[in-house]
Design a protein around this motif. Sequence first.
Motif, PDB file in Angstrom:
ATOM      1  N   GLU A  61     -26.341 -35.238  14.379  1.00 28.85           N
ATOM      2  CA  GLU A  61     -26.476 -36.700  14.463  1.00 28.85           C
ATOM      3  C   GLU A  61     -25.200 -37.327  15.034  1.00 28.85           C
ATOM      4  O   GLU A  61     -25.257 -38.246  15.855  1.00 28.85           O
ATOM      5  N   ALA A  62     -24.058 -36.821  14.585  1.00 23.29           N
ATOM      6  CA  ALA A  62     -22.781 -37.347  15.073  1.00 23.29           C
ATOM      7  C   ALA A  62     -22.627 -37.095  16.573  1.00 23.29           C
ATOM      8  O   ALA A  62     -22.186 -37.967  17.323  1.00 23.29           O
ATOM      9  N   LYS A  63     -23.008 -35.902  17.012  1.00 24.73           N
ATOM     10  CA  LYS A  63     -22.899 -35.562  18.442  1.00 24.73           C
ATOM     11  C   LYS A  63     -23.745 -36.495  19.291  1.00 24.73           C
ATOM     12  O   LYS A  63     -23.306 -36.951  20.365  1.00 24.73           O
ATOM     13  N   HIS A  64     -24.937 -36.804  18.830  1.00 21.25           N
ATOM     14  CA  HIS A  64     -25.826 -37.715  19.565  1.00 21.25           C
ATOM     15  C   HIS A  64     -25.145 -39.071  19.779  1.00 21.25           C
ATOM     16  O   HIS A  64     -25.250 -39.664  20.870  1.00 21.25           O
ATOM     17  N   ILE A  65     -24.436 -39.547  18.767  1.00 21.97           N
ATOM     18  CA  ILE A  65     -23.746 -40.837  18.874  1.00 21.97           C
ATOM     19  C   ILE A  65     -22.489 -40.711  19.735  1.00 21.97           C
ATOM     20  O   ILE A  65     -22.258 -41.508  20.652  1.00 21.97           O
ATOM     21  N   ILE A  66     -21.684 -39.697  19.448  1.00 23.49           N
ATOM     22  CA  ILE A  66     -20.409 -39.518  20.152  1.00 23.49           C
ATOM     23  C   ILE A  66     -20.616 -39.364  21.658  1.00 23.49           C
ATOM     24  O   ILE A  66     -19.828 -39.898  22.455  1.00 23.49           O
ATOM     25  N   ASP A  67     -21.662 -38.659  22.045  1.00 25.39           N
ATOM     26  CA  ASP A  67     -21.924 -38.420  23.467  1.00 25.39           C
ATOM     27  C   ASP A  67     -22.116 -39.720  24.245  1.00 25.39           C
ATOM     28  O   ASP A  67     -21.985 -39.740  25.480  1.00 25.39           O
TER      29      ASP A  67
END
Length: 203
Positions: free
Chosen positions: A42-48
């Motif tokens: 979930e964090a990666k989806h946002i950070i990207d």
Amino acid sequence: METKVKICGIRDLESAQAAVQYGADAIGFVFAASKRRISKEEAKHIIDQLPVDVEKVGVFVNESRDVMEEIAECGLTMFQCHGEETYEFCQSLSLPVIKALPLKSKQDALKLDEYETSYVLVDSGNGPYRGGNGTTFPWEWLQGMSFPAPLVLAGGLHSGNVQTAIETVRPAMIDTSSGVETDGVKDLEKIKAFLQAVKGRTK
């Protein structure tokens, strides 16, 4: 020098993008036991989808180095150590570190001298969680003190009290989570009001 702002406990892209739009310098993702806990995916989806120049901070409590480094692959740029991590442990990590310490008394502030990390964060020592409890502490405890690292002030900060907190403590960065929520969910209007209160500008 302008006070930086970290919006912590982000769990969805809309809140993260709103925080950045209104001037946040750092976004915090909680990977420890918390009602705001987020997964690496979930964090990666946002950070990207966030700008490169915004710090992406992973919040951990007494986690192993291996787990922290593995989660950091989602795109974190800083670690926030919110447990009993030693200075040596913080130094062994691959990313810059914000070392958080709860203050239950003025004496607790003296422990900050042990951590020459990228930042030291002070939070209220009251509440069930390591952070994000929405409680303040007497900011006067920090007046006249010098610290080995730039100071991040957290604990019960919202748009109505943050300017007084900044004037009292003169921190390098302000950190809020519950102060920009309504019923435990990030509130875009509160995020906007908080950042305007700190930065003094509108977007």
